[in-house]
Motif scaffolding. Sequence first.
Motif, PDB file in Angstrom:
ATOM      1  N   ASP A 154       0.832  -1.210   0.000  1.00 21.68           N
ATOM      2  CA  ASP A 154       0.000   0.000   0.000  1.00 21.68           C
ATOM      3  C   ASP A 154       0.861   1.252   0.000  1.00 21.68           C
ATOM      4  O   ASP A 154       0.560   2.242  -0.694  1.00 21.68           O
ATOM      5  N   THR A 155       1.944   1.223   0.775  1.00 21.46           N
ATOM      6  CA  THR A 155       2.832   2.385   0.825  1.00 21.46           C
ATOM      7  C   THR A 155       3.466   2.650  -0.536  1.00 21.46           C
ATOM      8  O   THR A 155       3.568   3.800  -0.981  1.00 21.46           O
ATOM      9  N   PHE A 156       3.862   1.594  -1.202  1.00 25.08           N
ATOM     10  CA  PHE A 156       4.457   1.756  -2.537  1.00 25.08           C
ATOM     11  C   PHE A 156       3.454   2.352  -3.526  1.00 25.08           C
ATOM     12  O   PHE A 156       3.769   3.292  -4.275  1.00 25.08           O
ATOM     13  N   LEU A 157       2.242   1.820  -3.548  1.00 25.11           N
ATOM     14  CA  LEU A 157       1.238   2.313  -4.498  1.00 25.11           C
ATOM     15  C   LEU A 157       0.865   3.762  -4.220  1.00 25.11           C
ATOM     16  O   LEU A 157       0.701   4.561  -5.146  1.00 25.11           O
ATOM     17  N   VAL A 158       0.751   4.117  -2.937  1.00 23.47           N
ATOM     18  CA  VAL A 158       0.433   5.507  -2.594  1.00 23.47           C
ATOM     19  C   VAL A 158       1.584   6.431  -2.989  1.00 23.47           C
ATOM     20  O   VAL A 158       1.378   7.540  -3.502  1.00 23.47           O
ATOM     21  N   SER A 159       2.823   5.981  -2.750  1.00 25.03           N
ATOM     22  CA  SER A 159       3.980   6.800  -3.125  1.00 25.03           C
ATOM     23  C   SER A 159       4.035   7.020  -4.633  1.00 25.03           C
ATOM     24  O   SER A 159       4.278   8.145  -5.107  1.00 25.03           O
ATOM     25  N   LEU A 160       3.800   5.960  -5.393  1.00 21.03           N
ATOM     26  CA  LEU A 160       3.788   6.094  -6.852  1.00 21.03           C
ATOM     27  C   LEU A 160       2.658   7.008  -7.312  1.00 21.03           C
ATOM     28  O   LEU A 160       2.835   7.849  -8.208  1.00 21.03           O
ATOM     29  N   HIS A 161       1.500   6.869  -6.688  1.00 26.62           N
ATOM     30  CA  HIS A 161       0.350   7.713  -7.020  1.00 26.62           C
ATOM     31  C   HIS A 161       0.662   9.183  -6.745  1.00 26.62           C
ATOM     32  O   HIS A 161       0.412  10.067  -7.587  1.00 26.62           O
ATOM     33  N   ASN A 162       1.236   9.474  -5.588  1.00 24.19           N
ATOM     34  CA  ASN A 162       1.551  10.859  -5.244  1.00 24.19           C
ATOM     35  C   ASN A 162       2.622  11.432  -6.171  1.00 24.19           C
ATOM     36  O   ASN A 162       2.552  12.607  -6.577  1.00 24.19           O
ATOM     37  N   PHE A 163       3.617  10.618  -6.497  1.00 21.71           N
ATOM     38  CA  PHE A 163       4.688  11.086  -7.381  1.00 21.71           C
ATOM     39  C   PHE A 163       4.131  11.473  -8.754  1.00 21.71           C
ATOM     40  O   PHE A 163       4.451  12.537  -9.294  1.00 21.71           O
ATOM     41  N   LEU A 164       3.284  10.615  -9.312  1.00 20.32           N
ATOM     42  CA  LEU A 164       2.708  10.916 -10.625  1.00 20.32           C
ATOM     43  C   LEU A 164       1.774  12.122 -10.563  1.00 20.32           C
ATOM     44  O   LEU A 164       1.741  12.941 -11.492  1.00 20.32           O
ATOM     45  N   SER A 165       1.033  12.234  -9.478  1.00 21.73           N
ATOM     46  CA  SER A 165       0.115  13.376  -9.340  1.00 21.73           C
ATOM     47  C   SER A 165       0.883  14.690  -9.329  1.00 21.73           C
ATOM     48  O   SER A 165       0.527  15.646 -10.032  1.00 21.73           O
ATOM     49  N   VAL A 166       1.939  14.746  -8.521  1.00 21.55           N
ATOM     50  CA  VAL A 166       2.743  15.973  -8.463  1.00 21.55           C
ATOM     51  C   VAL A 166       3.423  16.232  -9.807  1.00 21.55           C
ATOM     52  O   VAL A 166       3.518  17.379 -10.266  1.00 21.55           O
ATOM     53  N   LEU A 167       3.870  15.174 -10.438  1.00 21.52           N
ATOM     54  CA  LEU A 167       4.520  15.329 -11.737  1.00 21.52           C
ATOM     55  C   LEU A 167       3.570  15.937 -12.764  1.00 21.52           C
ATOM     56  O   LEU A 167       3.927  16.879 -13.490  1.00 21.52           O
ATOM     57  N   PHE A 168       2.343  15.451 -12.833  1.00 16.98           N
ATOM     58  CA  PHE A 168       1.387  15.963 -13.805  1.00 16.98           C
ATOM     59  C   PHE A 168       0.986  17.397 -13.498  1.00 16.98           C
ATOM     60  O   PHE A 168       0.727  18.187 -14.413  1.00 16.98           O
ATOM     61  N   GLN A 169       0.910  17.726 -12.213  1.00 13.73           N
ATOM     62  CA  GLN A 169       0.538  19.091 -11.856  1.00 13.73           C
ATOM     63  C   GLN A 169       1.623  20.089 -12.222  1.00 13.73           C
ATOM     64  O   GLN A 169       1.336  21.257 -12.486  1.00 13.73           O
TER      65      GLN A 169
END
Length: 705
Positions: A154-169
């Motif tokens: 879960d920690t890995f998936l959340v970290s990947l999700h947050n990284f991509l979100s910030v990247l797209f923003q």
Amino acid sequence: MGSTVERTDEHVREYLIYRGFTNTLKHLDSEIKADKEKGFRVDKIIDQLQQFVQSFDLFGLKEYWLYLDRRLFCRLEDVYKSTVNKLRTSLYRYYVINTIQVKGNLEKTQEFFQKQAQELQSQVEWRDWFILPFIPTPEQNPAFSPYFSRQWSDTFLVSLHNFLSVLFQCMHILHFDAEVQKMTGLTEENEQLRQQVRRKQTESRDQRDGDEMVHHKLPAYVQNMDRLGDTELDLVSSQRAVSTATTPSRNFFSFLPQTRRTPGKPNQVSTGSSPNQAAVGRKDPTTNQVRTRSLLFAKLPNHVDYPVGQHKRIQDHEKERKELFSKPPQTPERKVESMEVEPPSEPPSEPPEFSAAAEGGGLSAEQPFIKLSQEEYGEHHSSIMHCRVDCSGRRVASLDVDGVIKVWSFNPIMQTKATIMSKSPLLSLEWATKPDRLLLLGSGVGTVRLYDTDAKKNLYEMNIDETHPRILSLACSPSGSSFVCSAAALNRSVNVSGQLLLWDTKTVKQQLQFSLEPEPVAINCTAFNHNGNLLVTGAADGMIRLFDMQRYESAMSWRAHDGEVYSVEFSYDENTVFSIGEDGKFIQWNIHRCGVKQSEQILPQDATGPFVLSGYSGYKQVQVPRGRLFAFDSEGQHVLTCSSSGGLIYRLTNGEPALDRVLSLGGHKAPVVTVDWCSAVDCGTCLTASMDGKIKLSTLLAQKS
């Protein structure tokens, strides 16, 4: 970023349709379906990666990550390369762990190390992992056991999700977001300026009204009585009978300044309007009051010959006086002994300024709201079930028991925009959040329709479940990407079976079914918090359940009411939840301490239901609550509830009692069964819908201290 791409796709699609480029449109749709970037929607990218992992598609996983690296990650600064490498390492480990956890796929684990040996053997972080396929129970090995835990994945998936979100923003490939935000900001600023203008106008009008009350300004016709002339005043004064024994009382007439007297009349007491005379009038209120009343009630003789202009003016004044005195005065007072005076009929026991405030429309320093107006929408011919304002505060959707839905606007005028007739019975409705023109309609035959109120047509019809055909509640997430649907069986027993489902509004497919513990039960009401991370539900078994929408699982549940839970909402700060149940209680719950009450208030039956409308010959219509039973203002300090004659507004308190009644909206002749409060602007709009099909729209102005 995802919303920008979707908005751009919609504009391009509309343009192609407008130009008639159907082949180009088909190619666009096919390429969008095959888009590896998934429209820059992070959740879709994560889903694609997980799909590769769960299907053991190592080649697809590597190709997809290389595509993301070429398309996105290579644009980052060098300082972020280590983060990308760590995420790639964790993704491969996530794949390897998945191959071991699924029994019978040990060959997939060996295949991974065989194909990746040349790439990974030189990396320090993978040096100990090549022994993994030869360990009998790797999940018990201290070196590898953390990677088999749910917490690590879960920690890995959340970290990947947050990284991509910030990247797209931060990418800013398209600049529509900035334009949209700019336009939204300008619109909000314009609306605030309009509200300031309205507020200033209201304050100016209230101040003017206050000045009139303080200075007791005369009506126009009383002021013009000075122009009658000396002869007329002499005749009027000759018919007065002044009684000096009358006790002063607070009423309209006691505050009127007296009419000027003609100089040179020593035999009459002066009650003029000059400063000295006004001072005398104030010192002797008894005499002042009696003389004023005598002058106002006295009748002009008919036998006097006046000039033509004066005669017409006197007739106008006489007509205005008759209109005024045909209404009973607003305060009790003793009778004045006069030959021509007629005593007023039974006056009320309060001055006019206090009686107006008691009715809820007056200006009172203690009241937090002023009721500016109340309008009626009467297009329904049967009892209302649901009545909801959309997110923008521009349109209202109302549903009656006959299955007729009206979509109507109220600004600047009340106007019906669409009428929806359904062959199957409708039980629930909810506005979509994005775009807000869409309406979700839940039926009694297991279907949910997505209706476009602008185009006036059905976009989709979703079949939910044949075994649970009654769609009791709908709630759209604030992001607009999904909605929650509560379905119940036809059996109307106490423990009726039910389901709680999550549907994707883009793909129009069911995403998952929530687990309802201890047993599947009908969910009566649902509500999201402001960002859609939490969902609260109230069920027929009296339980409130709080769901974590990131994990899609129940975070906590507790027994809230004896009987069914009818309505549930988050508080303004979202640290508590409010609920109304069949036991007639309005309860505030702390969501950080499961099942702990913060306050409790017993409400009358006409606020909680079941609602009863009585008719002739003993006829009674009973309606079980379906819609929202309470709604909060924009600051969460006041709550609007149902009653037998209109909406009631209470102030939320921290002590006992939990509710302090501040305003009654009134206006209904039948019990109010559902309410809503739109606070999109400072002039809040309260909707109260009743069993006779009438909907009252009350406009309130908040008095901010």
